[in-house]
Every structure is written in C-alpha cells, then in structure tokens.
Write an enzyme that holds these catalytic residues in place. Structure first.
Site, mmCIF file in Angstrom:
data_model
loop_
_atom_site.group_PDB
_atom_site.id
_atom_site.type_symbol
_atom_site.label_atom_id
_atom_site.label_comp_id
_atom_site.label_asym_id
_atom_site.label_seq_id
_atom_site.Cartn_x
_atom_site.Cartn_y
_atom_site.Cartn_z
ATOM 1 N N GLY A 1 0.779 -1.238 0.000
ATOM 2 C CA GLY A 1 0.000 0.000 0.000
ATOM 3 C C GLY A 1 0.802 1.275 0.000
ATOM 4 C CD GLU B 1 0.975 -8.927 2.081
ATOM 5 O OE1 GLU B 1 1.440 -10.021 2.447
ATOM 6 O OE2 GLU B 1 -0.240 -8.715 1.915
ATOM 7 C CB CYS B 2 5.762 -3.136 -1.215
ATOM 8 S SG CYS B 2 5.696 -2.382 0.407
ATOM 9 N N GLY B 3 3.793 -4.083 -3.639
ATOM 10 C CA GLY B 3 3.774 -4.372 -5.069
ATOM 11 C C GLY B 3 4.112 -3.125 -5.859
ATOM 12 N NE ARG B 4 -0.267 1.455 -6.315
ATOM 13 C CZ ARG B 4 -1.176 1.150 -7.251
ATOM 14 N NH1 ARG B 4 -1.006 1.575 -8.472
ATOM 15 N NH2 ARG B 4 -2.253 0.458 -6.936
ATOM 16 C CB CYS C 1 -15.582 0.299 -29.988
ATOM 17 S SG CYS C 1 -14.661 -0.183 -31.426
ATOM 18 C CE1 TYR D 1 -1.556 -4.461 -8.266
ATOM 19 C CE2 TYR D 1 -0.291 -2.543 -7.585
ATOM 20 C CZ TYR D 1 -0.830 -3.785 -7.310
ATOM 21 O OH TYR D 1 -0.634 -4.340 -6.070
HETATM 22 C C1 LIG Z 1 -3.257 -8.663 0.238
HETATM 23 C C2 LIG Z 1 -2.449 -7.705 -0.548
HETATM 24 N N1 LIG Z 1 -1.164 -7.518 -0.232
HETATM 25 C C3 LIG Z 1 -0.372 -6.670 -0.914
HETATM 26 C C4 LIG Z 1 -0.857 -5.953 -1.992
HETATM 27 C C5 LIG Z 1 0.060 -5.029 -2.727
HETATM 28 O O1 LIG Z 1 -0.307 -3.726 -2.549
HETATM 29 P P1 LIG Z 1 0.508 -2.534 -3.175
HETATM 30 O O2 LIG Z 1 0.779 -2.854 -4.584
HETATM 31 O O3 LIG Z 1 -0.394 -1.382 -2.992
HETATM 32 O O4 LIG Z 1 1.769 -2.405 -2.384
HETATM 33 C C6 LIG Z 1 -2.203 -6.099 -2.354
HETATM 34 C C7 LIG Z 1 -2.764 -5.353 -3.458
HETATM 35 O O5 LIG Z 1 -3.909 -5.371 -3.812
HETATM 36 C C8 LIG Z 1 -3.025 -7.014 -1.627
HETATM 37 O O6 LIG Z 1 -4.308 -7.206 -1.951
#
Ligand SMILES: Cc1ncc(COP(=O)(O)O)c(C=O)c1O
Length: 388
Positions: A225, A261-264, A339, A368
C-alpha cells in the site's frame, strides 16, 4: 530514454510496447531494502507485475513473494522451489489450497473461518501443520488512501469483533499454527507518517490479543500500500523518513518480525508503456489523440480515473503523401483504440506539440499495467513486451 529511442528507431510498424528496465528495478529494490530495519521481512506482492523476468530479477533481493492465486504460486515456484511464499486473497478454494500445500507455501494469510476450516482439514489429511496469519479487517480508524480494503465493509479479512470471538478457540484448528496477524488495509498511501501510525496500531493491537488470548505471536504483516505519485502536484512518499521512523518504532518491539508485501512501490518505476499516436482530431470543440494501444493494455488510468503521467517522443519521419495532423500548445485527450468512451488515458492535458506518428511514453507503468488489463477485448495485437 536513449534505450527507448533506440527501440523506437528499429520499429517497422506502429509502436506499441511495454519496456521494463530490470537493472533499474533491482537498483530500486535494493535502495528500498538498504535502510529497512533488520526485523522486516520484505515480500514482493507479485500481482503488481508477475512476469518471470521481474520475479527472477527480484529473487536474490527480497525475502519472499506474496501471491493471491494458484497461478501466482506456480509462477513463483517456476523461478524458485524454495523461496518463501505467503498466500493471501479472499477466495482460496479447496483446489487452490491443495495446490498450495503441494507447492510448499510457507505462510497462509487466512481471511475467514471457512478458509481456516478448509486448510486445517486439508493439512490434517496430509499430516502437516502449516503456519498461518489471520487477516484482520480492523474496527479502528485508518489513513486515507486511494483504495481502502479494510476498516469498513469489504470482502477482505475477518472483522475485528468476529476475530476476537475466535481467538480463544484456535485449538479447534490443530493443524494450523497461528503465528500472527495480517493487516493490508489501504492502497497508494503517500504519507509515511500515517503509514507509521497505522503500523503502530497494528502492532499494539496484535500484542494486546497475544496477552489476552495467550497466543504465539512472531509476525505482524503490515501489508503493502505504499503509494506512487501519478500527479505532479502530489508529494512522494518519503521512504527514508519512513525507515527511520520504523526503526525507532520497532526498537520498542524487539521480539517481533514485521512482514511487508509491497507491489506498486517496487515495480511501478521500472516500466514504461509506449503507444503511437494514430490519429489527431477535433470533436465537439475538443482535441483527441487516438493511440495504438489503450486500456486493454494499460487499464490503470481508466480504473483510477486519473491522467497518467506521460511524455511525447517526437518522431520526424512522415513518409506519406498526405497531411500530418498536429496540435500545438493545446489541451488533448489521449484515447485508446477501443470502441468505448471509457478508453481514456489522460484528459485535457496541454501538450506543446503532438502529431500523428509521435509516440506517447506513459511513465511509472511497471505495476498494475499489463497485469490488470483485459488484453483481448477487440482482438488488437498485444503490445511487445521488452525487458532491458
Ligand atoms: C493482500 C495484498 N497484499 C499486498 C498488496 C500489494 O499492494 P501494493 O501494490 O499497494 O503495495 C495487495 C494489493 O492489492 C493485496 O491485496
């Protein structure tokens, strides 16, 4: 930018591509990990970008991978048989949990009583005990962010009051070893101070439950997040201040592991999305540029209803015997080739000059982007996906 120019110069057809720079990805993740306190187990949430090349690049750096489906478990196990996997998600089925056990998932983030019953039953059948965090949907106030998954009515986690009713009955699940709690509550938070306050609240709540219910507590997962600025006027998340504040906070809780657990925040910066301008036109008093591409490749801007940051890469060649349409110092809406009027990637943004045949370079497109998009709607060719 040089590499993008080189790539564009080689193209024979209209340009449409994601370009991912794996060196910049690994430098970036290392710069995130260096100042983090030792007690942090840093997972990469692969939903942001689960390409094999990205996972391989991150593998030597991160503690583990967070996954949300059987497909994601398989993707991780294809790059490593042993790297720790944390398995989250609100919809874990018997089929998925069975596959997770077969693939030696190390930690399960369980989101309901039924998920606990299912996993306990499956683990019992196999004579295994598995480690679990219980995902909490808290009742306390949470920071503002672009998306909120908890602190209100959503499908995520176990509501705090229900969870508290369950904590004295964990012996009903002898094959689950509950080692802590999981809080992924918000997405795209740009404020390090509020993130720290939320983490402090997660930890103190978990410790209170530990005492009250005599629990084992080794890990508090504080989710992902961390936000990325997509608009110029936004102030970026200050990672170094965040790490300093986190170190100070964690000194008060030396027994705990903190999982993230970071993604973005990990993969957004490593990718750009290139889309050639195929038409420039005026309609009902407004300017539109139509792109070779759109939200079937890059759904983030329309999903978040924002103007995605971009640059114009000018191209001088125009080998055709007809006029090249162009705009100068004018606002333009960048649209995709679908379209539907929803296929908009930026609306009313002033450009110095934009012509058919120029290329739009959307920045911060590594997370994403491709992975949340509906690739086959209208059956246009997929973008090239290039890994530098
Ligand atoms: C359970 C969980 N963990 C981690 C993430 C990664 O979040 P972010 O990309 O915002 O760091 C998400 C994203 O939806 C998630 O649902």
């Amino acid at each position: 930018m040089e590499k993008i120019n080189e790539y564009v110069a080689k193209q024979q057809q209209e340009v449409c591509a994601f370009i991912y720079d794996l060196n910049s990805l690994t430098e970036h993740v290392q710069s995130l990990l260096n100042p983090l306190p030792e007690a942090v187990q840093f997972y990469y949430a692969i939903k942001a970008n689960s390409d094999e090349q990205v996972l391989r690049a991150l593998l030597p750096h991160v503690y583990g991978f967070e996954v949300a489906s059987m497909g994601e478990i398989e993707k991780v196990r294809a790059v490593s048989e042993t790297v720790p996997i944390a398995f989250g998600g609100p919809g874990k089925t018997i089929t998925e949990l069975t596959a997770a056990l077969a693939h030696n998932v190390t930690l399960y983030h369980l989101e309901s009583q039924l998920q606990m019953q299912r996993l306990n039953w499956l683990a019992q059948e196999q004579g295994k005990t598995v480690e679990v965090l219980l995902r909490v949907n808290p009742s306390f106030a949470l920071p503002d962010a672009t998306l909120q998954m908890a602190g209100k009515a959503t499908q995520f986690g176990i509501e705090q009051s229900e969870l508290e009713g369950m904590l004295s009955e964990l012996s009903r699940y002898p094959n689950l070893r509950v080692v802590g709690f999981h809080f992924h509550c918000i997405s795209n938070n740009l404020q390090e101070n509020t993130q720290i306050k939320a983490i402090e609240k997660y930890i103190t709540t978990a410790l209170q439950w530990q005492q009250q219910y005599d629990l084992e507590l080794s890990t508090v997962n504080v989710g992902g997040g961390i936000g990325v600025t997509y608009q110029e006027q936004q102030r970026p998340f200050d990672w170094s201040s965040y790490c300093e504040q986190l170190s100070a906070l964690l000194k008060r809780f030396p027994e705990l592991n903190i999982a993230m657990e970071c993604g973005r925040f990990v993969s957004a910066y490593c990718g750009v999305y290139l889309a050639e301008v195929t038409d420039v036109k005026r309609n009902h008093g407004e300017n539109f540029a139509v792109l070779r591409g759109g939200n079937h490749h890059f759904r983030l801007p329309s999903s978040w209803q924002h103007n995605h940051p971009f640059r114009v890469l000018a191209r001088e060649e125009w080998p055709y015997p007809f006029t090249r349409p162009e705009l100068n110092d004018a606002p333009v809406t960048l649209c995709g080739e679908l379209c539907t009027p929803k296929d908009v990637l930026a609306k009313g943004v002033v450009v110095e000059r934009l012509r058919a045949g120029d290329i739009i370079v959307f920045e911060k497109a590594g997370a994403y982007g491709w992975h949340i998009s509906h690739h086959d709607f209208l059956s246009h060719p997929h973008p090239q996906r290039v890994y530098l």
